[in-house]
Scaffold this active site. Structure first.
Site, short mmCIF file in Angstrom:
data_model
loop_
_atom_site.label_atom_id
_atom_site.label_comp_id
_atom_site.label_asym_id
_atom_site.label_seq_id
_atom_site.Cartn_x
_atom_site.Cartn_y
_atom_site.Cartn_z
CE1 TYR A 83 25.33 -16.34 -3.85
CE2 TYR A 83 27.33 -16.63 -2.55
CZ TYR A 83 26.07 -16.09 -2.69
OH TYR A 83 25.54 -15.32 -1.69
CB ALA A 135 32.09 -14.50 -10.08
CB ALA A 154 20.60 -13.98 -4.77
CG ASN A 158 22.63 -14.90 7.43
OD1 ASN A 158 21.63 -14.22 7.63
ND2 ASN A 158 23.79 -14.35 7.12
CG ASP A 210 37.78 -29.32 -0.43
OD1 ASP A 210 36.69 -28.94 0.03
OD2 ASP A 210 38.87 -28.79 -0.13
CB THR A 214 27.73 -12.73 0.18
OG1 THR A 214 28.59 -13.69 0.80
CG2 THR A 214 28.08 -12.67 -1.30
CG ASP A 215 31.39 -13.43 4.12
OD1 ASP A 215 30.76 -14.10 3.28
OD2 ASP A 215 31.74 -13.90 5.23
CD GLU A 216 30.36 -17.50 -0.21
OE1 GLU A 216 30.60 -17.87 -1.36
OE2 GLU A 216 29.70 -18.16 0.60
CE LYS A 259 24.59 -11.59 -3.48
NZ LYS A 259 23.14 -11.30 -3.36
P1 NAD Z 1 17.61 -18.33 -0.44
O1 NAD Z 1 18.20 -19.14 -1.56
O2 NAD Z 1 17.10 -19.02 0.77
O3 NAD Z 1 16.39 -17.45 -1.00
C1 NAD Z 1 16.45 -16.80 -2.23
C2 NAD Z 1 15.04 -16.31 -2.59
O4 NAD Z 1 15.12 -15.60 -3.83
C3 NAD Z 1 14.03 -17.45 -2.79
O5 NAD Z 1 12.81 -17.14 -2.17
C4 NAD Z 1 13.86 -17.50 -4.30
O6 NAD Z 1 12.58 -17.97 -4.69
C5 NAD Z 1 14.09 -16.05 -4.68
N1 NAD Z 1 14.54 -15.92 -6.08
C6 NAD Z 1 15.55 -16.60 -6.68
N2 NAD Z 1 15.64 -16.24 -7.98
C7 NAD Z 1 14.67 -15.30 -8.18
C8 NAD Z 1 14.27 -14.54 -9.31
N3 NAD Z 1 14.86 -14.69 -10.51
N4 NAD Z 1 13.26 -13.65 -9.16
C9 NAD Z 1 12.64 -13.50 -7.96
N5 NAD Z 1 12.96 -14.21 -6.86
C10 NAD Z 1 13.97 -15.10 -6.98
O7 NAD Z 1 18.73 -17.27 -0.08
P2 NAD Z 1 19.11 -16.63 1.33
O8 NAD Z 1 20.07 -17.51 2.02
O9 NAD Z 1 17.87 -16.19 2.01
O10 NAD Z 1 19.92 -15.35 0.84
C11 NAD Z 1 19.27 -14.10 0.59
C12 NAD Z 1 20.30 -13.09 0.12
O11 NAD Z 1 21.29 -12.91 1.12
C13 NAD Z 1 21.03 -13.48 -1.15
O12 NAD Z 1 21.18 -12.33 -1.95
C14 NAD Z 1 22.39 -13.98 -0.66
O13 NAD Z 1 23.38 -13.76 -1.64
C15 NAD Z 1 22.59 -13.10 0.55
N6 NAD Z 1 23.45 -13.68 1.62
C16 NAD Z 1 23.16 -14.92 2.12
C17 NAD Z 1 23.94 -15.42 3.17
C18 NAD Z 1 23.66 -16.78 3.77
O14 NAD Z 1 24.43 -17.23 4.61
N7 NAD Z 1 22.58 -17.46 3.41
C19 NAD Z 1 25.00 -14.66 3.68
C20 NAD Z 1 25.25 -13.40 3.13
C21 NAD Z 1 24.46 -12.91 2.11
O1 TDX Z 2 27.61 -30.72 2.53
C1 TDX Z 2 28.37 -29.78 2.85
N1 TDX Z 2 29.58 -30.08 3.42
C2 TDX Z 2 30.49 -29.12 3.77
O2 TDX Z 2 31.56 -29.44 4.30
C3 TDX Z 2 28.04 -28.39 2.61
C4 TDX Z 2 26.72 -28.01 1.99
C5 TDX Z 2 28.96 -27.44 2.98
N2 TDX Z 2 30.17 -27.78 3.52
C6 TDX Z 2 31.13 -26.71 3.88
C7 TDX Z 2 31.46 -25.74 2.76
C8 TDX Z 2 31.73 -24.45 3.51
O3 TDX Z 2 33.07 -24.44 3.95
O4 TDX Z 2 30.51 -25.91 4.90
C9 TDX Z 2 30.81 -24.52 4.73
C10 TDX Z 2 29.52 -23.75 4.56
O5 TDX Z 2 28.95 -24.12 3.33
P1 TDX Z 2 27.57 -23.50 2.79
O6 TDX Z 2 26.53 -23.69 3.83
O7 TDX Z 2 27.34 -24.04 1.42
O8 TDX Z 2 27.91 -21.94 2.78
P2 TDX Z 2 29.03 -21.09 2.02
O9 TDX Z 2 29.54 -21.76 0.82
O10 TDX Z 2 30.03 -20.67 3.05
O11 TDX Z 2 28.13 -19.83 1.54
C11 TDX Z 2 27.13 -19.27 2.42
O12 TDX Z 2 27.56 -18.11 3.05
C12 TDX Z 2 27.67 -16.95 2.29
C13 TDX Z 2 25.81 -19.01 1.69
O13 TDX Z 2 25.37 -20.19 1.03
C14 TDX Z 2 25.94 -17.88 0.74
O14 TDX Z 2 24.68 -17.58 0.14
C15 TDX Z 2 26.42 -16.67 1.46
O15 TDX Z 2 26.67 -15.63 0.56
#
Ligand code: NAD
Ligand code: TDX
Length: 338
Positions: free
Chosen positions: A150, A152, A83, A180, A272, A125-127, A154
């Site tokens: 984002y 929307a 994603a 995570n 913000d 995601t919970d979002e 998902k």
């Molecule tokens: P990330 O951005 O680190 O990794 C995304 C991966 O997808 C990358 O390796 C990228 O190359 C690949 N990718 C992107 N577009 C692609 C495409 N068109 N075709 C093939 N590969 C493609 O993301 P992440 O943090 O590892 O998240 C993984 C999944 O978990 C996502 O679906 C995200 O919505 C979900 N998620 C993430 C979190 C979080 O906190 N990071 C929380 C809940 C759910």
């Molecule tokens: O520079 C920053 N300053 C700041 O205050 C950044 C990057 C974030 N923030 C805040 C925004 C959020 O309240 O920190 C919190 C966490 O931000 P992110 O790390 O961007 O995460 P969030 O927007 O909560 O979304 C994440 O969790 C759900 C992941 O990026 C998503 O992929 C996942 O679905």
């Protein structure tokens, strides 16, 4: 040997999931990834020599390329992580989010059905539930009210996965996890960005009043839950996954500064995030009661280990922070930081 196709396996959560599978299971593991700015095969160096593991580069929104992969690999199971995942990027431009998250998911569903995949786990995601006030938690029946491009996109993908189950009887499952953290997270997200800035003595950009709340979970706990859903979940069901670790952003940032040994003078309150969700919190009763899963890592201990990991892997960070990332950083923070 059962073949599992992992999409997005070169990203943060996917690479940790592949590591878990190679260590603890006897599946053939196929990593399908387009290697966008967020995907890096260096995150998988330790499994490269494993004969169970292979990598195939393809864009999930490219139906022909995906068809080729499925026709040759013939996977039994699919776990879909790929994603566009960063909210701030979706505010700047949502195009890639719609293409990858919505269209890409449908392309995968179609190919999976055509090639008789047995089970498809969609990692969401919970979002998608939107934002909470001071009280309450998201359950699997909470309304879907995404607020960012984002989330929307998902939510759109969740609906397509749900439709594949109801319309075609295709065995899909959806997980919705909270924020995570852990090793190999791209340093655009809050925790790794703040760790690296603190280590490098740079300013720490905190959005708004810093009181927004996220429910943090270690990536390995999340992945153990996804594996449980893959192996034991009920088809057609949604499972929330959470860490029971709600923290205000400022608490997280201060804990990082302390772990790094840097001064709180580095904190900068900046403009913000538009539409910034105030609070997320997950009710994970269903997965606990049905599948016996619970998170095992406490946030403070997990965060300390993560800070250590980044300290020891600064060369990984250097290499993943390409020119393209530096351009994004300037665009996102250029007029917010001195
Ligand atoms: P990330 O951005 O680190 O990794 C995304 C991966 O997808 C990358 O390796 C990228 O190359 C690949 N990718 C992107 N577009 C692609 C495409 N068109 N075709 C093939 N590969 C493609 O993301 P992440 O943090 O590892 O998240 C993984 C999944 O978990 C996502 O679906 C995200 O919505 C979900 N998620 C993430 C979190 C979080 O906190 N990071 C929380 C809940 C759910
Ligand atoms: O520079 C920053 N300053 C700041 O205050 C950044 C990057 C974030 N923030 C805040 C925004 C959020 O309240 O920190 C919190 C966490 O931000 P992110 O790390 O961007 O995460 P969030 O927007 O909560 O979304 C994440 O969790 C759900 C992941 O990026 C998503 O992929 C996942 O679905």
């Amino acid at each position: 040997m059962t073949k599992v196709l992992i999409t997005g396996g070169a990203g943060f959560i996917g690479s940790n999931f592949i590591r878990l599978l190679c260590r603890e299971r006897d599946y053939a593991v196929l990593n399908l990834d387009a290697l966008t700015y967020a995907g890096n095969l260096e995150s998988l160096k330790d499994v490269e020599g494993d004969p169970k593991y292979s990598f195939l580069r393809a864009d999930i929104a490219d139906a022909e390329a995906v068809e080729e992969v499925f026709a040759s690999a013939k996977p039994d199971l699919v776990v879909h992580f790929a994603a566009e995942s960063h909210v701030d990027r979706s505010v700047l431009d949502a195009t890639a989010f719609v293409r990858t998250n919505v269209l890409g998911t449908q392309v995968l569903l179609d190919a999976s059905r055509r090639h008789a995949v047995r089970r498809f786990v969609h990692v969401s995601t919970d979002e998608v539930y939107g934002s909470l006030g001071a009280e309450g938690k998201f359950s699997e029946v909470s309304p879907i009210r995404p607020n960012s491009p984002y989330s929307a996109s998902k939510a759109g993908s969740d609906f397509l996965v749900r439709a594949a189950f109801h319309t075609h009887g295709f065995e899909t499952l959806i997980t919705r996890c909270s924020n995570n953290y852990g090793p190999y997270q791209f340093p655009e997200k809050l925790i790794p960005l703040m760790i690296l800035n603190a280590i490098e003595g740079k300013e720490l950009p905190v959005y708004g009043d810093g009181r927004n709340v996220r429910d943090w979970i270690h990536v390995e706990d999340h992945n153990r839950a996804v594996l449980r859903v893959l192996e034991e979940g009920r088809p057609g069901e949604v499972y929330n996954i959470g860490g029971n670790s709600e923290r205000e952003n400022l608490e997280v940032v201060n804990a990082i500064l302390e772990a790094v040994g840097a001064s709180s003078d580095l904190i900068r309150f900046v403009k913000d995030r538009p539409g910034h969700d105030r609070r997320y919190a997950i009710d994970a009763t269903k997965i606990r009661e049905e599948l016996g899963w619970e998170p095992s890592r406490g946030f403070e201990e997990g965060l300390a280990a993560t800070v250590e990991w980044y300290r020891e892997n600064l060369s990984w960070c250097e290499r993943v922070r390409s020119g393209a990332y530096r351009e994004y950083y300037d665009r996102q923070y250029g007029d917010r930081l001195s």
